[in-house]
Design an enzyme around this catalytic site. Structure first.
Site, short mmCIF file in Angstrom:
data_model
loop_
_atom_site.label_atom_id
_atom_site.label_comp_id
_atom_site.label_asym_id
_atom_site.label_seq_id
_atom_site.Cartn_x
_atom_site.Cartn_y
_atom_site.Cartn_z
N ARG A 24 0.85 -1.18 0.00
CA ARG A 24 0.00 0.00 0.00
C ARG A 24 0.89 1.24 0.00
O ARG A 24 2.07 1.17 0.31
CB ARG A 24 -0.91 0.01 1.23
CG ARG A 24 -1.86 -1.19 1.30
CD ARG A 24 -2.67 -1.15 2.58
NE ARG A 24 -3.63 -2.26 2.65
CZ ARG A 24 -3.36 -3.45 3.19
NH1 ARG A 24 -2.15 -3.68 3.71
NH2 ARG A 24 -4.27 -4.40 3.21
N LYS B 293 -2.00 -2.69 7.41
CA LYS B 293 -3.40 -2.51 7.77
C LYS B 293 -3.79 -3.55 8.82
O LYS B 293 -3.52 -4.73 8.67
CB LYS B 293 -4.28 -2.66 6.53
CG LYS B 293 -5.71 -2.21 6.73
CD LYS B 293 -6.46 -2.21 5.42
CE LYS B 293 -7.88 -1.68 5.59
NZ LYS B 293 -8.61 -1.63 4.30
N HIS C 219 -2.74 3.17 -5.67
CA HIS C 219 -3.37 1.90 -5.27
C HIS C 219 -3.65 1.01 -6.49
O HIS C 219 -3.74 -0.21 -6.36
CB HIS C 219 -4.66 2.17 -4.51
CG HIS C 219 -5.00 1.10 -3.52
ND1 HIS C 219 -4.22 0.84 -2.41
CD2 HIS C 219 -6.01 0.19 -3.48
CE1 HIS C 219 -4.76 -0.16 -1.72
NE2 HIS C 219 -5.84 -0.57 -2.35
N ARG D 17 -1.04 -1.59 -6.86
CA ARG D 17 -1.25 -2.75 -5.98
C ARG D 17 -2.28 -3.70 -6.60
O ARG D 17 -2.09 -4.92 -6.59
CB ARG D 17 -1.71 -2.26 -4.61
CG ARG D 17 -2.13 -3.36 -3.63
CD ARG D 17 -2.46 -2.71 -2.29
NE ARG D 17 -3.23 -3.57 -1.42
CZ ARG D 17 -2.72 -4.45 -0.56
NH1 ARG D 17 -1.42 -4.60 -0.49
NH2 ARG D 17 -3.50 -5.17 0.23
N HIS E 133 -4.06 -9.56 3.12
CA HIS E 133 -5.50 -9.61 3.32
C HIS E 133 -5.84 -10.58 4.45
O HIS E 133 -5.29 -11.68 4.53
CB HIS E 133 -6.20 -10.08 2.04
CG HIS E 133 -6.24 -9.04 0.97
ND1 HIS E 133 -6.49 -9.32 -0.36
CD2 HIS E 133 -6.08 -7.69 1.03
CE1 HIS E 133 -6.47 -8.21 -1.06
NE2 HIS E 133 -6.22 -7.21 -0.24
N TYR F 200 -10.03 -9.99 -7.35
CA TYR F 200 -9.16 -9.89 -8.53
C TYR F 200 -9.43 -10.99 -9.55
O TYR F 200 -9.02 -10.87 -10.70
CB TYR F 200 -7.69 -9.92 -8.08
CG TYR F 200 -7.34 -8.77 -7.18
CD1 TYR F 200 -7.28 -7.47 -7.67
CD2 TYR F 200 -7.08 -8.97 -5.83
CE1 TYR F 200 -6.98 -6.41 -6.85
CE2 TYR F 200 -6.78 -7.91 -4.99
CZ TYR F 200 -6.73 -6.63 -5.51
OH TYR F 200 -6.44 -5.58 -4.69
#
Length: 330
Positions: free
Chosen positions: A141, A166, A272, A275, A298, A307
């Site tokens: 990120r 995150k 982003h 990414r 994630h 994706y």
């Protein structure tokens, strides 16, 4: 009410103090204080201690129904108010089932092709080129890249360590071999800047949480210096110390946007987007979705599955019946 030893701290100052004691990021502090101030103003400047769940529910519902904020924005406001009542006022709010939740639209991410990424990076140079290449080559990120420390680049294991991503989680991602030499040069540049600061009587960097108290000498060690240091030293707003922070992320964002315009890309690409492109291209190359999930950091594989909807094996791989009809000549 004024205390015997002086006036009591103002509410927002108490919020800031508690956030800093818990080691929360400066961005989190700014966001939480902003939402708490907005909540107070929306209720006629009443003190939050005189309010509770009904006022919080009404405020959050108004954000969704009237202001039409995104789900993430509403969740941030909720987190700020829950922090205020739990951590500062010492009150537990009952679960608020009557809040109107902001609708989360299901949108496909913007993804660049490998050729478009190459054209974009070709329009960039210097530090911003390296940072953009890292976003695409590692899947980091924006702020994860900006906050990299020198010690996070592991040239021996060919890995980059992403710390406190995150959700406050650490992870490892790949170090692109094509960026090895530029990264070595960037580490050397960070060393030179740190040496000049040290000679000038500075050389300290901000350290997370209680590390500054446990290891006060670490702030001057080269390993803890930012990989992409700011051009100038600045005063830390939290403590008043003169330090060299990391480069401003807005500069990279502007550089990527400018490169998109110069490259003539019609897609609404951003940092982003690189990414998103990293994840999509790995899946297109046949890598397992669990591997991509770990590299992206994630929590749930369902987040990574978005994706799969932009791969060539999706709608674009299906042949339209109109094309089959024309091919058969009927």
């Amino acid at each position: 009410m004024p205390a015997a030893d002086g006036p009591a701290p103002r509410l927002l100052d108490r919020v800031r103090e508690r956030l800093r004691r818990l080691g929360r990021a400066k961005r989190t502090e700014e966001a939480y204080v902003g939402w708490i101030r907005r909540f107070i103003l929306a209720n006629g400047k009443r003190h939050p201690d005189t309010m509770g769940a009904p006022e919080v529910e009404a405020f959050l519902t108004r954000l969704a129904a009237h202001d039409e904020v995104s789900p993430s924005t509403q969740n941030q406001a909720l987190a700020a108010l829950l922090f205020l009542y739990r951590e500062v006022l010492g009150r537990e709010l009952p679960w608020m089932d009557d809040i109107q939740r902001a609708k989360r639209p299901r949108r496909l991410p913007c993804v660049l092709s490998e050729e478009e990424v190459a054209v974009l990076l070709a329009r960039m140079e210097g530090r911003y080129w390296l940072m953009a290449a890292l976003l695409y080559g590692t899947g980091m990120r924006l702020m994860e890249c900006v906050r990299l420390r020198v010690k996070d680049v592991d040239l021996t294991r060919n890995e980059i360590v992403v710390r406190e991503g995150k959700g406050g989680k650490d992870r490892r991602t790949i170090l692109p071999q094509s960026l090895r030499a530029p990264l070595v040069a960037q580490v050397d540049e960070a060393r030179r800047i740190h040496a000049r600061d040290f000679e000038a009587g500075y050389g300290e960097v901000w350290l997370p949480h209680a590390l500054a108290r446990k290891h006060p000498a670490a702030a001057r060690e080269i390993g803890w210096q930012y990989l992409f240091p700011a051009p100038r030293r600045s005063v830390d707003p939290r403590g008043g110390a003169m330090r060299r922070h990391h480069v401003d992320e807005k500069g990279l964002q502007r550089a990527v946007k400018a490169a998109c315009r110069q490259a003539g890309l019609d897609k609404p690409a951003s940092c982003h987007t690189l990414r998103h492109s990293f994840a999509t291209h790995l899946l297109e190359a046949g890598h397992h979705i669990r591997t991509v999930q770990e590299l992206l950091g994630h929590k749930d594989v369902a987040t990574t599955q978005i994706y799969t909807h932009v791969l060539g094996r999706g709608a674009s791989a299906v042949r339209s019946p109109l094309d089959r009809r024309r091919a058969s000549g009927t």
